[in-house]
Design a protein around this motif. Structure first.
Motif, mmCIF file in Angstrom:
data_model
loop_
_atom_site.group_PDB
_atom_site.id
_atom_site.type_symbol
_atom_site.label_atom_id
_atom_site.label_comp_id
_atom_site.label_asym_id
_atom_site.label_seq_id
_atom_site.Cartn_x
_atom_site.Cartn_y
_atom_site.Cartn_z
ATOM 1 N N SER A 164 0.933 -1.043 0.311
ATOM 2 C CA SER A 164 0.104 0.020 0.209
ATOM 3 C C SER A 164 0.667 0.446 -0.106
ATOM 4 N N GLU A 165 0.480 2.154 0.124
ATOM 5 C CA GLU A 165 1.052 3.416 -0.469
ATOM 6 C C GLU A 165 1.105 3.571 1.201
ATOM 7 N N VAL A 166 0.148 3.873 1.891
ATOM 8 C CA VAL A 166 0.751 3.777 3.464
ATOM 9 C C VAL A 166 2.555 3.289 3.948
ATOM 10 N N GLU A 167 1.980 2.011 3.257
ATOM 11 C CA GLU A 167 2.965 1.325 3.912
ATOM 12 C C GLU A 167 5.007 1.518 3.572
ATOM 13 N N ARG A 168 4.369 2.165 1.527
ATOM 14 C CA ARG A 168 5.891 2.768 0.946
ATOM 15 C C ARG A 168 6.110 3.892 1.580
ATOM 16 N N ALA A 169 5.541 4.679 2.474
ATOM 17 C CA ALA A 169 5.475 6.295 2.418
ATOM 18 C C ALA A 169 6.386 6.363 3.733
ATOM 19 N N GLU A 170 6.278 4.968 5.301
ATOM 20 C CA GLU A 170 6.004 4.951 6.219
ATOM 21 C C GLU A 170 7.580 6.032 6.376
ATOM 22 N N VAL A 171 8.204 6.094 7.599
ATOM 23 C CA VAL A 171 9.587 7.664 7.523
ATOM 24 C C VAL A 171 10.446 6.489 7.687
ATOM 25 N N ASP A 172 10.198 5.023 9.365
ATOM 26 C CA ASP A 172 10.877 3.929 9.495
ATOM 27 C C ASP A 172 10.662 3.192 9.008
ATOM 28 N N ARG A 173 10.134 2.421 7.763
ATOM 29 C CA ARG A 173 10.863 1.201 7.362
ATOM 30 C C ARG A 173 11.777 1.454 6.571
ATOM 31 N N GLU A 174 12.856 -0.117 6.345
ATOM 32 C CA GLU A 174 14.410 0.137 5.625
ATOM 33 C C GLU A 174 13.804 0.316 3.926
ATOM 34 N N LYS A 175 14.245 1.125 3.725
ATOM 35 C CA LYS A 175 14.626 1.064 2.349
ATOM 36 C C LYS A 175 15.598 0.218 1.395
ATOM 37 N N THR A 176 14.532 0.129 0.769
ATOM 38 C CA THR A 176 15.024 -0.816 -0.606
ATOM 39 C C THR A 176 15.075 0.114 -1.969
ATOM 40 N N GLY A 177 15.786 -0.607 -3.188
ATOM 41 C CA GLY A 177 15.494 -0.246 -4.128
ATOM 42 C C GLY A 177 16.552 -1.317 -5.073
ATOM 43 N N VAL A 178 16.647 -0.699 -6.434
ATOM 44 C CA VAL A 178 17.416 -1.130 -7.050
ATOM 45 C C VAL A 178 17.863 -0.329 -8.560
ATOM 46 N N PHE A 179 19.201 -0.631 -8.652
ATOM 47 C CA PHE A 179 19.971 0.464 -9.288
ATOM 48 C C PHE A 179 19.343 -0.028 -11.108
ATOM 49 N N THR A 180 18.879 1.260 -11.902
ATOM 50 C CA THR A 180 18.518 0.960 -13.285
ATOM 51 C C THR A 180 19.159 0.465 -14.126
ATOM 52 N N GLY A 181 20.922 0.673 -13.787
ATOM 53 C CA GLY A 181 22.011 0.926 -15.041
ATOM 54 C C GLY A 181 22.244 2.299 -16.029
ATOM 55 N N CYS A 182 20.918 3.588 -15.757
ATOM 56 C CA CYS A 182 21.291 4.757 -16.255
ATOM 57 C C CYS A 182 21.084 5.817 -15.499
ATOM 58 N N HIS A 183 21.478 6.930 -15.771
ATOM 59 C CA HIS A 183 22.547 8.094 -15.290
ATOM 60 C C HIS A 183 21.621 9.181 -15.975
ATOM 61 N N ALA A 184 21.307 10.380 -15.263
ATOM 62 C CA ALA A 184 20.495 11.455 -15.672
ATOM 63 C C ALA A 184 22.243 13.116 -15.302
ATOM 64 N N LEU A 185 22.354 13.794 -15.992
ATOM 65 C CA LEU A 185 22.579 15.063 -15.793
ATOM 66 C C LEU A 185 21.840 15.967 -14.757
ATOM 67 N N ASN A 186 22.452 16.788 -13.950
ATOM 68 C CA ASN A 186 22.317 17.840 -13.575
ATOM 69 C C ASN A 186 22.005 19.396 -14.535
ATOM 70 N N PRO A 187 21.032 19.564 -14.824
ATOM 71 C CA PRO A 187 20.900 20.785 -16.100
ATOM 72 C C PRO A 187 21.464 21.704 -15.783
#
Length: 562
Positions: free
Chosen positions: A313-336
């Protein structure tokens, strides 16, 4: 008291009974109230209407006929409002105290499925019993104003109101990430999903993109905020409402992405002054560009992560105290606003579920030195953390190992270095505009209202679809578009709407063009009829309009709602 012969010649009195006999007393008085129309409220212009009296409108949240009888929770609220209604009558007010039935939607349909009956049958049975129970309690309702949201005479006007919204661009179709419940075979609004499970039945739900009807409630965000000030509500509730609407001032920034010519990632931030502290970017699992941002060697891991995020749920995903997870996409952006040759301008793009697709743009520039969630994410994945806002004297910052999120002075930020935060924000926006890379913007947490259901028991949309994509509203004179009778109204296994199986009903000729057309086969949610019933109660017998303006002007607004 009658005299009864006693012993000798002395008469004696029979004892008066003070016993309360409800089986005898209550029906007798209730029959008299009904015969005299004691609780019937007159509208302006009607015989017996007394304009000299003040008005008082007492409204109850009318019940779903989704059970065989009322429960004690109904009585708790209804008795309380009835006490107020009776007092206001004694004080000389014209009192409007109506009752009806919130009869369309999932609760009523699920009850029908569970009992093996048709919703038409169960709704009639349940409302008859509810009415009997409410009358037996002795509540002082004006039963001449009874409404039922599943009655074509009522939902004719629900459809009419939807048409007005559609004509004004406030109702539209869009492919959006929605909650899908496989067990219920329908989409659900955010409010109907609790921790990833359906409120009705507690079934698991997942996020998936579907084309749905939406109502543009975001067009009223500023008015909703402003109107809170005049409400006689507890301050804590008004604070919750303001947080829910979630107004934020900041900037929209466009980041170029390698391999996406002419496109890029857009973010919204309330702290454009921290742009020089961005060290990575994060997109939501539902972001429309994610598939194109993902390199082939990262695709399997990204797709597995997206599938797992869809069950939260969005509530679960937005919880501040939960452990952060994620995956690198292999792509990069440029600071404008940085030199492309500067290694710090090249930002790796991750996908993480703490970013929500429906808030802002579904992507963020991550500034771990000055955002707590980004700080935790950077530490977990060993990403750079740069301080670009120096805290005021005596306040801890990165040097003390903490993330500083407040206002300070810009440092190591090129042209805005040395500026205090308020001026640094304004100057950064000016630089973005000059570079064609952004502009000032106001955003809201408030989302547009998902208004489609792939179920049978609801108001049909008064719209016709032609083969070329044209959508034509059904003429007002042809309303209501009645729900066709169906013996098998069960949800379809493939998720399509049950009405799609009513082929004789679906296929029509468009009155506007004369060409073949198809009726819209989704139905409106139960909310459709229950979000305006308080207006229909003011003028329930009107067959020329949803309600007469003079009736609304007299009875509105509601004085007490429980």
């Amino acid at each position: 008291a009658r005299r009864v012969a006693g012993r000798g010649n002395e008469p004696r009195r029979a004892a008066l009974s003070n016993a309360y006999e409800p089986a005898e007393i209550e029906p007798r008085w209730q029959q008299r109230w009904e015969a005299e129309g004691l609780f019937c409220a007159r509208n302006p212009g009607e015989a017996g209407f007394d304009a000299s009296r003040p008005k008082y409108y007492v409204l109850d949240m009318f019940p779903y006929p989704s059970g065989s009888g009322l429960h004690v929770g109904h009585a708790v609220g209804y008795i309380g409002t009835d006490v107020v209604a009776r007092r206001k009558r004694m004080e000389g007010c014209n009192v409007l105290h109506p009752m009806g039935w919130d009869a369309f939607g999932l609760p009523a349909e699920q009850y029908a499925i569970q009992t093996g009956k048709h919703p038409v049958e169960t709704t009639a049975e349940n409302t008859a019993n509810f009415r009997r129970q409410l009358q037996k309690i002795g509540l002082s309702y004006d039963w001449s104003r009874e409404v039922n949201t599943s009655d074509p005479r009522y939902y004719r006007w629900t459809q009419w109101l939807f048409k007005r919204l559609y004509e004004r661009g406030l109702a539209y179709q869009s492919e959006v990430p929605v909650w899908w419940c496989e067990e219920l075979k329908t989409v659900l609004a955010n409010e109907e999903v609790i921790n990833g499970r359906s409120e009705r039945g507690n079934h698991p739900c997942v996020r998936r993109p579907l084309k749905q009807w939406m109502l543009r409630i975001t067009a009223y965000a500023e008015r909703l905020l402003a109107d809170l000030d005049g409400l006689d509500w507890p301050e804590s509730i008004k604070i919750q409402q303001r947080e829910w609407i979630g107004r934020s001032e900041g900037a929209r920034i466009r980041f170029g992405v390698g391999g996406l010519e002419g496109e890029g990632l857009e973010v919204f931030t309330t702290r454009p002054d921290t742009l020089w502290g961005a060290t990575f970017m994060v997109v939501a699992p539902e972001h429309e560009l994610l598939a194109r941002l993902t390199t082939d060697d990262r695709r399997a891991e990204v797709e597995a992560y997206v599938a797992a995020a869809a069950r939260k749920s969005e509530v679960e995903r937005a919880e501040v105290d939960r452990e952060k997870t994620g995956v690198f996409t292999g792509c990069h952006a440029l600071n404008p606003l940085m030199d492309p040759a500067d290694p710090g301008a090249r930002l790796p793009i991750f996908v993480a579920d703490y970013v929500l697709a429906g808030y802002g743009t579904g992507a963020i520039m991550a500034v771990p030195g000055h955002d707590q969630r980004d700080f935790e994410y950077a530490r977990k994945f060993d990403l750079p953390i740069r301080e670009v806002v120096r805290p005021p004297e005596g306040v801890d910052g990165l040097a003390q190992g903490v993330c500083f999120t407040g206002d300070g002075t810009s440092v190591d930020s090129g042209p805005i270095s040395g500026l205090p935060t308020p001026q640094a924000k304004l100057r950064t926006i000016e630089l973005l505009v000059e570079a064609g890379a952004g502009e000032a913007q106001v955003t809201y947490k408030l989302r547009d209202w998902l208004f489609s259901r792939q179920r049978y028991w609801g108001e049909p949309f008064p719209l016709l679809h032609e083969d070329d994509g044209t959508i034509t509203p059904v003429p007002d004179a042809d309303l209501p578009v009645e729900l066709p009778p169906m013996e098998d109204f069960s949800p379809s296994a493939d998720g399509s709407a049950p009405l799609a199986r009513a082929s004789d009903w679906v296929g029509v000729t468009s009155p506007a063009t004369g060409r073949p057309a198809r009726r819209d086969t989704d139905t409106m949610p139960g909310w459709a009829g229950s979000c305006w019933y308080w207006l229909r109660f003011m003028d329930p017998s009107n067959d020329q309009a949803a309600f007469a303006p003079e009736a609304e002007r007299y009875w509105g607004p509601v004085d007490l709602y429980v």
